[in-house]
Design an enzyme around this catalytic site. Structure first.
Site, PDB file in Angstrom:
ATOM      1  N   GLU A 141       0.768  -1.231   0.000  1.00  0.00           N
ATOM      2  CA  GLU A 141       0.000   0.000   0.000  1.00  0.00           C
ATOM      3  C   GLU A 141       0.809   1.296   0.000  1.00  0.00           C
ATOM      4  O   GLU A 141       0.718   2.103   0.927  1.00  0.00           O
ATOM      5  CB  GLU A 141      -0.999  -0.020   1.162  1.00  0.00           C
ATOM      6  CG  GLU A 141      -2.007  -1.133   0.982  1.00  0.00           C
ATOM      7  CD  GLU A 141      -3.081  -1.186   2.071  1.00  0.00           C
ATOM      8  OE1 GLU A 141      -2.924  -0.503   3.100  1.00  0.00           O
ATOM      9  OE2 GLU A 141      -4.066  -1.907   1.877  1.00  0.00           O
ATOM     10  N   GLU A 192      -5.658  -7.694  -1.414  1.00  0.00           N
ATOM     11  CA  GLU A 192      -6.434  -7.533  -0.184  1.00  0.00           C
ATOM     12  C   GLU A 192      -7.815  -6.992  -0.524  1.00  0.00           C
ATOM     13  O   GLU A 192      -7.954  -6.080  -1.337  1.00  0.00           O
ATOM     14  CB  GLU A 192      -5.755  -6.563   0.791  1.00  0.00           C
ATOM     15  CG  GLU A 192      -4.450  -7.047   1.374  1.00  0.00           C
ATOM     16  CD  GLU A 192      -3.877  -6.062   2.385  1.00  0.00           C
ATOM     17  OE1 GLU A 192      -4.647  -5.221   2.916  1.00  0.00           O
ATOM     18  OE2 GLU A 192      -2.661  -6.120   2.640  1.00  0.00           O
TER      19      GLU A 192
END
Length: 540
Positions: free
Chosen positions: A200, A342
């Site tokens: 991320e 995810e």
């Protein structure tokens, strides 16, 4: 993003903006030339928007995240529970998860790192092991069940996530060198299929004074696309067979829009941390080895953050256009595969159930759909919960019911019996018959590949010199007392006392006359040559 967990972890704040609504087409699920059950054979590579195995058969990774190695515990969460670690993997495989995404921090890789939060009574085989040694065991057992493993550099340190791939205390060189170490450690082990380079990347600072991760801005200190190329190529230089998983950013500029300046013209369209790949078509990641790139966006529901699009009057009809814009176009235009690394929700908001159902439908059905790893197995993920309930044994059936139609179970399952969600015991695998004796003889040669303080890596090559095929084959050898198996590949490798057994994998059960097999392994203890090598009971 790393969810806030019950046992530590950082609470992350998301800076977001709404996406425009576009007209979207459904994901194509046209049949591939070949399709594979489970996770295929050998190493994986890409072909257009597909992931394929060594035979060219299409593989869909339908996996799950098991986190903890990136936290202060430096190893998998749930090892403190009453459910043994192998039993938890048994349940994952039985439910249909064929891939395990494993987050880690660079802290867990350091010499002297200590794993904590382990129930020694339930998991006595983990006592005294380092985080990497525990990882070895999990990888080995997951591989024996036909699962694949993706390693995810989740955080530079266990303290929390970072917008860039480096910090003031963890340099880019450390990031890349640790990846090269892992690539070397698992070289030859086809269970481990690739590297999710950094979790991320995201914006930081307010534009125009951005300090976060950008995509395509050309600043080598902030351009995540360029950093992914540097790390990916360094890894492929060590292990050219790995897939390189590259996440997106949040805002392509690397900075947050100044919503207080009353100038909407410079309010950038952003998305989830790691979820914005809108610039990857214009600025693709360029790797030195062809057919290794997989884009890996993240996608979440209202339990993580209530994005503006969840309250759009057209919801959920507006969602396919949003997914198309941020990452789906890469798949639909046959640019590269998508592996959604995810996505998750607590399902507490009714909108989240609709979101999850529509997201799964968007990925497509069957082996030709997009790959994914659900967040998470862990019930202690603060803003998503898990597939496992708080006992780490039973499962959250409402979530599982939505995911089940899209799961492709691993082949070569089995393993120990673990409780089912209803409390009814699973059926243990049927007893197997002893392998047939060798007609003739065999030879064995050994090569030590590497060694380090407290362990070593080797390859044992066994050749069938007999006149008939050995099917299934099984090789055994002995080690001195104190030498213990850490991991093995090209066979299902187990140890009992001082005897090690390498049993034929399902995809290569027969050893023809004159053929040989090379069994790779890592071991703990003083380097030792395998002794008393036998092929199906015949001494070599």
């Amino acid at each position: 993003m790393h969810r806030r967990t019950v046992l530590g972890g950082a609470l992350t704040a998301l800076a977001t903006a709404a996406a425009g609504v576009l007209v979207a087409a459904a994901v194509s699920t046209a049949p591939a030339a070949a399709a594979a059950g489970g996770t295929g054979t050998g190493y994986l590579h890409t072909s257009g928007n597909k992931i394929v195995d060594s035979t060219g058969a299409t593989v869909r990774l339908t996996g799950i995240n098991w986190f903890g190695m990136e936290t202060d515990n430096k190893t998998f969460h749930g090892l403190w529970s009453s459910n043994p670690w192998r039993s938890q993997l048994d349940t994952m495989a039985r439910l249909g998860y064929n891939t395990l995404r494993i987050p880690y921090s660079n802290d867990a890789l350091k010499s002297g790192a200590t794993a904590t939060g382990i129930n020694d009574f339930v998991n006595p085989d983990l006592i005294g092991l380092s985080p990497l040694q525990i990882l070895d065991k999990v990888i080995d057992y997951a591989g024996s069940k036909g699962m694949r493993v993706i390693l995810d550099r989740h955080r530079p340190t266990s303290a929390g996530q970072s917008p860039l791939w480096y910090t003031s205390t963890v340099s880019e060189a450390t990031w890349i060198n640790d990846w090269k170490m892992l690539a070397q450690r698992y070289a030859g082990n086809t269970t481990v299929i690739g590297a999710d380079l950094h979790n991320e990347p995201h914006a930081e600072g307010t534009n125009p004074a951005a300090t976060g991760a950008c995509w395509g801005c050309g600043d080598t200190a902030r351009d995540w696309r360029l950093a992914a190329e540097r790390a990916g190529n360094a890894i492929l230089g060590v292990q050219p067979n790995w897939l390189i998983f590259v996440e997106g950013v949040s805002c392509p500029s690397g900075g947050l829009s100044n919503v207080w300046d009353n100038d909407p013209s410079n309010d950038e369209d952003c998305g989830w941390w790691g979820g914005n790949l809108s610039k990857a078509g214009q600025f693709p990641v360029r790797l030195n080895v062809a057919n290794r790139l997989v884009y890996s966006p993240h996608e979440y529901a209202t339990s993580v953050y209530r994005q503006a699009w969840f309250d759009d009057p057209s919801y959920p009809a507006n969602m396919p256009a949003i997914w198309d814009k941020y990452w789906g176009y890469l798949y639909k235009q046959n640019i590269a595969p998508i592996m959604m690394g995810e996505f998750g929700t607590t399902l507490q908001d009714p909108k989240d159930k609709i979101w999850l159902q529509n997201l799964m439908a968007y990925t497509g059905t069957g082996v030709n759909g997009m790959s994914f790893t659900y967040w998470s197995w862990n019930p202690n993920s603060g803003d998503t919960g898990g597939i496992a309930n708080d006992d780490w044994t039973t499962i959250n059936q409402p979530k599982q019911d939505i995911l089940t139609p899209y799961l492709i179970p691993p082949t070569g399952g089995g393993g120990t019996t673990s409780p089912s969600p209803t409390g009814t015991p699973n059926t243990s695998p049927a007893p197997t018959t002893p392998p047939p004796p060798v007609t003739g003889g065999c030879t064995a040669t050994y090569k030590q590949i590497n060694s380090w303080a407290g362990g070593f890596q080797g390859e044992l090559t066994v050749k069938n010199t007999g006149t008939a095929a050995v099917n299934p084959w099984s090789a055994t050898w002995t080690w001195p007392s104190g030498v213990t198996l850490a991991s093995g590949w090209n066979a299902t490798v187990t140890q009992s006392g001082t005897t090690v057994t390498a049993a034929a994998p399902a995809w290569a059960s027969s050893l023809a006359p004159g053929a040989s097999v090379t069994v790779g392994f890592t071991a703990n203890g003083t380097a030792a040559t395998p002794g008393s090598v036998k092929l199906n009971g015949t001494a070599c």
